[in-house]
Design a protein around this motif. Structure first.
Motif, PDB file in Angstrom:
ATOM      1  N   LEU B 106       0.841  -1.211   0.000  1.00 24.22           N
ATOM      2  CA  LEU B 106       0.000   0.000   0.000  1.00 24.22           C
ATOM      3  C   LEU B 106       0.869   1.251   0.000  1.00 24.22           C
ATOM      4  O   LEU B 106       0.570   2.249  -0.678  1.00 24.22           O
ATOM      5  N   PHE B 107       1.970   1.193   0.737  1.00 24.72           N
ATOM      6  CA  PHE B 107       2.891   2.320   0.818  1.00 24.72           C
ATOM      7  C   PHE B 107       3.497   2.610  -0.567  1.00 24.72           C
ATOM      8  O   PHE B 107       3.622   3.771  -0.979  1.00 24.72           O
ATOM      9  N   ALA B 108       3.827   1.532  -1.285  1.00 30.50           N
ATOM     10  CA  ALA B 108       4.385   1.717  -2.640  1.00 30.50           C
ATOM     11  C   ALA B 108       3.353   2.378  -3.547  1.00 30.50           C
ATOM     12  O   ALA B 108       3.674   3.268  -4.338  1.00 30.50           O
ATOM     13  N   GLY B 109       2.106   1.947  -3.426  1.00 24.02           N
ATOM     14  CA  GLY B 109       1.054   2.506  -4.282  1.00 24.02           C
ATOM     15  C   GLY B 109       0.678   3.915  -3.910  1.00 24.02           C
ATOM     16  O   GLY B 109       0.470   4.761  -4.786  1.00 24.02           O
ATOM     17  N   ARG B 110       0.627   4.196  -2.618  1.00 24.64           N
ATOM     18  CA  ARG B 110       0.180   5.529  -2.189  1.00 24.64           C
ATOM     19  C   ARG B 110       1.354   6.530  -2.121  1.00 24.64           C
ATOM     20  O   ARG B 110       1.373   7.527  -2.819  1.00 24.64           O
ATOM     21  N   ALA B 111       2.345   6.233  -1.284  1.00 21.06           N
ATOM     22  CA  ALA B 111       3.416   7.203  -1.052  1.00 21.06           C
ATOM     23  C   ALA B 111       4.535   7.088  -2.095  1.00 21.06           C
ATOM     24  O   ALA B 111       5.065   8.105  -2.561  1.00 21.06           O
ATOM     25  N   GLY B 112       4.880   5.839  -2.484  1.00 21.66           N
ATOM     26  CA  GLY B 112       5.977   5.646  -3.440  1.00 21.66           C
ATOM     27  C   GLY B 112       5.667   6.311  -4.772  1.00 21.66           C
ATOM     28  O   GLY B 112       6.498   7.042  -5.328  1.00 21.66           O
ATOM     29  N   SER B 113       4.456   6.081  -5.274  1.00 23.00           N
ATOM     30  CA  SER B 113       4.108   6.674  -6.572  1.00 23.00           C
ATOM     31  C   SER B 113       4.076   8.195  -6.463  1.00 23.00           C
ATOM     32  O   SER B 113       4.503   8.909  -7.382  1.00 23.00           O
ATOM     33  N   ALA B 114       3.597   8.708  -5.323  1.00 27.79           N
ATOM     34  CA  ALA B 114       3.549  10.171  -5.145  1.00 27.79           C
ATOM     35  C   ALA B 114       4.962  10.757  -5.109  1.00 27.79           C
ATOM     36  O   ALA B 114       5.222  11.811  -5.701  1.00 27.79           O
ATOM     37  N   LEU B 115       5.876  10.046  -4.433  1.00 33.77           N
ATOM     38  CA  LEU B 115       7.266  10.532  -4.372  1.00 33.77           C
ATOM     39  C   LEU B 115       7.878  10.582  -5.773  1.00 33.77           C
ATOM     40  O   LEU B 115       8.519  11.569  -6.153  1.00 33.77           O
ATOM     41  N   THR B 116       7.681   9.501  -6.527  1.00 33.23           N
ATOM     42  CA  THR B 116       8.258   9.454  -7.876  1.00 33.23           C
ATOM     43  C   THR B 116       7.679  10.571  -8.742  1.00 33.23           C
ATOM     44  O   THR B 116       8.413  11.284  -9.435  1.00 33.23           O
ATOM     45  N   ALA B 117       6.359  10.719  -8.694  1.00 32.26           N
ATOM     46  CA  ALA B 117       5.725  11.744  -9.528  1.00 32.26           C
ATOM     47  C   ALA B 117       6.209  13.137  -9.126  1.00 32.26           C
ATOM     48  O   ALA B 117       6.513  13.971  -9.988  1.00 32.26           O
ATOM     49  N   GLU B 118       6.312  13.376  -7.835  1.00 34.71           N
ATOM     50  CA  GLU B 118       6.725  14.706  -7.374  1.00 34.71           C
ATOM     51  C   GLU B 118       8.150  15.029  -7.828  1.00 34.71           C
ATOM     52  O   GLU B 118       8.409  16.094  -8.399  1.00 34.71           O
TER      53      GLU B 118
END
Lengths: 281, 260
Positions: B106-118
């Motif tokens: 869930l962390f990869a989907g929620r926070a990881g993707s947001a970090l990469t996009a940012e």
């Protein structure tokens, strides 16, 4: 040890051109962007680097700022060879250089005030009251003191560039590099930016390098111009001299002629042959 | 045939070059961590973004996973008349495996993707270049705080997921299916060990997953092609790579920790 000290000491700080480019060669993706280019940027002047899109103007700024490394040649800024520095020494030199990116490159999660305060907070230990005063002074210089509470997404393109300009002068640099400062601007914003570049250069004793293809606006503030094409300097001189240049290439660029040394048509087979190709087959 | 071999070779070279870049990047980020101590505020801000804002999805998922475990566990255990062991079954499943693994996914989907996009968008909009030209190292100012925030947040989120999961199992087992409340808690207390289960399972596993998922996320953003398509590809790659890495690492860690 003596050799190290010698290599770190600026060769001729305070004298001669601020930026000296010699024998610059750079290619990318198999395409030669610069082929043995020499450029001098005089101190205290506004120097324009002009040329059509794709001629390597922005690349030149990145090479001067050492964000890119040339294949050969040297770039010396205030006596310091930019491509022969440790990372720490490079960052020390960059503190004395400002750059205005085409997009403004404002930090989107920080307000206008915090964007301008950013380099001050990162590089100085000034008290908050002093930072506030300095930020307001820089914003006043670009006419956006009252916009300090806005976020970057709330700014127009012209305002974003003015904020970026205020940020670029926050540390009182010796030079500023402008990457296409006028592109996509309405006439009023363009007029403001043209005046700002000239006024700040004279008032703050800066050296400015303006990369642009907006001939009229750039020529109106530049003290000296270089015109780039196909990896070479095809013309240089004062704006007046460039206006009288004999070179077909420089004339085509300065007068915005649709056809000339840079052809209107993309190179390809003959038009008639192309049309009749199907019939002949 | 030659073309196939050439393509394979090219793919291999690209893969290993990227792997090398990712490792060099990792060591630079690790080297930048001590510099965060005097400005820990940057990490706290990022912990809000990657940790606190992930809480809702973690808590809701934890609750449902615990409830499902309670239901399935009850159905199986009641066949053997061992419903009282439901508390242990739910707790051990969550603490050893499901807590850290599902939290990491869930962390990869929620926070990881947001970090990469940012980070990818910061690159695409020249914000990272702008920092470099202001003599500010983006690795220290942007990447390191996000990395540390991810690594610190992940174990905390796994603890929350596990705790809420146990409550979900309790709600279904004791509240709805009538398992004895005393047996539910006392058996859990007796059988769940601090070092063997909680430290190994929730803490160490989730710490390792936190390092890997956040590393992949920040690297993908930093290495993204600075276009909208490039950022989109990088974001997808973060979710896919980190999910696979979590599942593979879970097997390795489980084999090392719980193989008796």
């Amino acid at each position: 040890m003596a050799e190290q000290t010698e290599s770190k000491r600026p060769a001729d700080p305070g004298h001669g051109p601020l930026v000296r480019v010699r024998g610059l060669e750079f290619s990318r993706g198999g395409r030669q962007i610069f082929d043995d280019v020499d450029i001098d940027i005089p101190r205290g002047k506004v120097t324009a680097i002009m040329g059509p899109s794709g001629s390597g103007k922005t690349t030149l700024l990145k090479l001067i700022g050492a964000q890119l490394r040339p294949e050969s040649g040297s770039i010396v800024v205030d006596g310091v060879d930019m491509h022969n520095l440790s990372r720490q020494a490079l960052f020390e030199t960059r503190k004395r250089m400002g750059m205005l990116f085409q997009s403004g490159a404002l930090l989107t999660d920080l307000s206008v005030f915090e964007n301008v305060a950013f380099p001050l907070r990162e590089h100085t230990r000034l008290p908050e009251s002093m930072i506030r005063t300095l930020v307001l002074m820089k914003l006043e210089a670009v006419g956006l003191r009252s916009a300090r509470g806005l976020m970057p997404r709330e700014l127009s393109g012209g305002m974003a560039r003015r904020v970026a300009l205020a940020r670029a002068i926050a540390l009182d640099p010796m030079m500023i590099m402008y990457d296409e400062p006028f592109s996509g601007q309405d006439p009023i914003s363009m007029g403001i930016l043209v005046q700002l570049i000239r006024r700040l250069n004279d008032a703050l004793g800066l050296t400015s390098i303006v990369v642009s293809h907006d001939v009229r606006e750039t020529a109106s503030i530049a003290d000296y111009m270089y015109v780039l094409s196909d990896g070479k300097i095809v013309g240089e001189g004062t704006p007046e001299a460039m206006g009288r240049a004999d070179s077909d290439w420089v004339r085509q660029f300065m007068e915005g002629l649709p056809d000339g040394p840079v052809p209107f048509h993309y190179p390809g087979p003959d038009y008639v042959d192309d049309l009749l190709a199907e019939t002949r087959r | 045939m030659i073309a196939l071999l050439r393509g394979l070779g090219r793919w291999g070279l690209r893969f290993f070059a990227r792997l090398g870049r990712a490792h060099i990047f990792f060591f630079y980020v690790i080297a930048a961590l001590p510099g965060l101590l005097p400005r820990f505020r940057l990490v706290v801000i990022q912990m809000w973004a990657v940790g606190v804002l992930s809480l809702l999805i973690i808590i809701v998922s934890g609750l449902f996973v615990g409830m499902v475990l309670g239901l399935q566990g009850y159905n199986t255990l009641s066949d053997f008349g061992a419903e009282e062991s439901l508390g242990v079954a739910v707790a051990k499943s969550l603490i050893r495996e499901l807590g850290p693994v599902i939290t990491a996914l869930l962390f990869a989907g929620r926070a990881g993707s947001a970090l990469t996009a940012e980070i990818g968008l910061m690159k695409a909009t020249e914000q990272l270049d702008g920092m470099e030209m202001m003599a500010v190292d983006p690795l220290r100012r942007v990447i390191a705080p996000r990395f540390l925030a991810g690594v610190l947040s992940m174990p905390m989120l796994a603890v929350m997921f596990t705790a809420v999961g146990v409550i979900g199992g309790y709600f279904v087992g004791v509240g709805l299916l009538g398992v004895d409340e005393g047996a539910f808690w006392s058996q859990m207390q007796a059988k769940v060990e601090l070092r063997a289960d909680i430290v190994n399972g929730v803490l160490i596993k989730s710490f390792v997953f936190g390092v890997v998922v956040t590393w992949i996320a920040v690297f993908e953003g930093y290495d993204a092609v600075p276009t909208s398509e490039g950022v989109s590809i990088a974001t997808t790659r973060t979710v896919v790579s980190s999910s696979l890495a979590v599942l593979a690492l879970d097997f390795v860690l489980t084999a090392l920790m719980f193989n008796q």
